[in-house]
Scaffold this motif. Structure first.
Motif, mmCIF file in Angstrom:
data_model
loop_
_atom_site.group_PDB
_atom_site.id
_atom_site.type_symbol
_atom_site.label_atom_id
_atom_site.label_comp_id
_atom_site.label_asym_id
_atom_site.label_seq_id
_atom_site.Cartn_x
_atom_site.Cartn_y
_atom_site.Cartn_z
ATOM 1 N N LYS A 218 -42.006 -49.846 -30.064
ATOM 2 C CA LYS A 218 -41.045 -48.738 -29.947
ATOM 3 C C LYS A 218 -39.712 -49.305 -29.466
ATOM 4 O O LYS A 218 -39.500 -49.482 -28.278
ATOM 5 C CB LYS A 218 -41.572 -47.697 -28.954
ATOM 6 N N ARG A 219 -38.835 -49.624 -30.426
ATOM 7 C CA ARG A 219 -37.535 -50.219 -30.115
ATOM 8 C C ARG A 219 -37.672 -51.426 -29.169
ATOM 9 O O ARG A 219 -36.920 -51.579 -28.211
ATOM 10 C CB ARG A 219 -36.592 -49.190 -29.500
ATOM 11 N N GLY A 220 -38.667 -52.259 -29.467
ATOM 12 C CA GLY A 220 -38.848 -53.479 -28.687
ATOM 13 C C GLY A 220 -39.813 -53.352 -27.525
ATOM 14 O O GLY A 220 -40.206 -54.355 -26.935
ATOM 15 N N GLU A 361 -28.701 -53.083 -29.058
ATOM 16 C CA GLU A 361 -27.424 -53.219 -28.368
ATOM 17 C C GLU A 361 -27.624 -52.957 -26.885
ATOM 18 O O GLU A 361 -28.037 -51.873 -26.492
ATOM 19 C CB GLU A 361 -26.401 -52.226 -28.943
ATOM 20 N N ILE A 362 -27.340 -53.962 -26.083
ATOM 21 C CA ILE A 362 -27.454 -53.822 -24.630
ATOM 22 C C ILE A 362 -26.074 -53.537 -24.063
ATOM 23 O O ILE A 362 -25.143 -54.319 -24.262
ATOM 24 C CB ILE A 362 -28.031 -55.100 -23.996
ATOM 25 N N PRO A 363 -25.880 -52.382 -23.392
ATOM 26 C CA PRO A 363 -24.545 -52.049 -22.865
ATOM 27 C C PRO A 363 -24.083 -53.064 -21.837
ATOM 28 O O PRO A 363 -24.856 -53.517 -20.986
ATOM 29 C CB PRO A 363 -24.757 -50.664 -22.230
#
Length: 387
Positions: A218-220, A361-363
């Motif tokens: 689930k999304r990594g 994408e990591i903020p």
């Protein structure tokens, strides 16, 4: 301060900045208060009417805050085109099996990406549909092979299907177990674990009896959808002991390393009687969303040497490179062999989208995190002192 000090330069600024914003009805009163306050601040005395100044300031802030809320409200108006679309999964699968270091291969598996085509539309059920299974045999291949060939048939032919799929799956596991015992041409003392995933549209039902495992990517993140039925697991231990079974060194009755399995009739006795070795599966229902990227189903030969999160990380990286579930399952098997697994290896990987997983994408943090050379040396000293 001299008595005749001229305060005229700052006053017009205050007049235009504060008094005109507040209103003409209190202009004179506020003017006197502000002038007196400024005088007291110039000579170092605390202002007696600081609360009035705060009131003036808060009034100005209130106006700007109202304007900000109005602008924000306008900017978040949604158009009809922004409506959320319902996620519709597309099923693609790949699998890989290796004998590994064992002398015989006793694993079986099944991959059906399109149930309508597979069953020739003879059964009335929701579409699209898919079915997957991993069966880890022991004591010979007979049980695993029999269950692989018959488990789907027992599900779709059950009287509860498709109105109550959960009951149909539970019933099918028990029917398959009993039918195997009745098949005289097979060795009923062989056994198998069974892990299946039945999917209709966005609804996925995972059923497990044994120590195979289903893990959702689930999304990594790794989300385990089944529980390993080991004899020393607390809930399984309580169930086994309640039914008169015992556990020796992690083995059920000193013979079997799993607490649930189909077959193994030399340990079960007569059909219909309560037995410490159960063929009843545990079920987990999941409604798939666009964040659910793939499902990994593997026998214990994979999970003995790899965590669920590690497998999801490897699988996601591979899918981002080539988007091929077959190659991805081979890579997981290859990695388990590198880590010296002691068992047969079977991996089924199911993708829910035709596209590869997107890059995460990591903020960025608002603040840079750094450490001085002095601080680094201090930490090294603390670590060295703890060795």
């Amino acid at each position: 301060m001299a008595a005749g000090t001229d305060l005229s330069p700052p006053f017009p600024v205050l007049e235009s900045g504060f008094i005109k914003e507040i209103g003409s009805s209190i202009e004179d009163e506020r003017s006197e208060v502000l002038v007196e306050t400024l005088k007291q601040m110039k000579i170092g005395k605390p202002p007696r009417h600081l609360s009035v100044m705060r009131h003036c300031m808060s009034s100005v802030r209130l106006v700007s805050s109202t304007e900000l809320e109005f602008d924000t409200e306008k900017s978040f108006i949604k158009s009809p085109s922004d409506e959320e679309t319902v996620f519709s999964p597309v099923f693609r699968s790949g699998s890989c099996s290796e004998r590994g270091p064992k002398q015989y291969m006793e694993d079986e598996h099944i991959c059906v990406d399109n149930l309508v085509e597979h069953l020739s539309a003879t059964v009335d059920f929701p579409s699209p549909g898919a079915f997957y299974g991993v069966f880890d045999g022991h004591g010979g291949l007979d049980a695993a092979l029999f269950v692989r060939r018959n488990i789907l048939k027992f599900i779709v032919e059950d009287s509860h299907f498709p109105n109550c799929v959960e009951k149909a799956i539970r019933s099918a596991f028990l029917k398959a177990d009993h039918a195997f015992a009745d098949c005289c041409s097979l060795d009923s003392s062989s056994g198998t674990t069974a892990l299946t995933a039945l999917i209709f549209g966005r609804t996925m039902l995972v059923a497990n009896a044994g120590d195979c495992r289903a893990v959702l990517g689930k999304r990594g993140r790794a989300i385990e959808l089944s529980k390993d039925h080991k004899p020393d697991c607390t809930s399984e231990r309580l169930r086994i002991e309640k039914l008169g079974g015992v556990i020796y060194d992690g083995y059920l009755n000193g013979q079997l390393s799993v607490a649930r399995a189909l077959g193994d009739w030399h340990m079960k006795g007569s059909k219909g009687s309560a037995c410490p070795l159960s063929a009843e599966p545990e079920l987990q229902e999941t409604v798939l969303t666009e964040e659910d990227e793939f499902l990994i189903m593997g026998c214990d030969g994979l999970w003995d040497v790899m965590t669920s999160q590690c497998a999801v990380t490897i699988a996601r990286k591979e899918l981002m490179l080539h988007n091929d579930p077959e190659r991805c399952s081979r890579e997981l098997v290859r990695e388990a062999l590198k880590r010296n697994t002691c068992d047969n290896l079977t991996v089924v990987l199911v993708c829910f989208s035709p596209d590869p997983p997107p890059r995460l994408e990591i903020p960025r943090s608002r603040f840079r995190r750094s450490i001085s050379a002095e601080g680094l040396n201090f930490l090294k000293g603390v670590l060295d002192s703890n060795v």
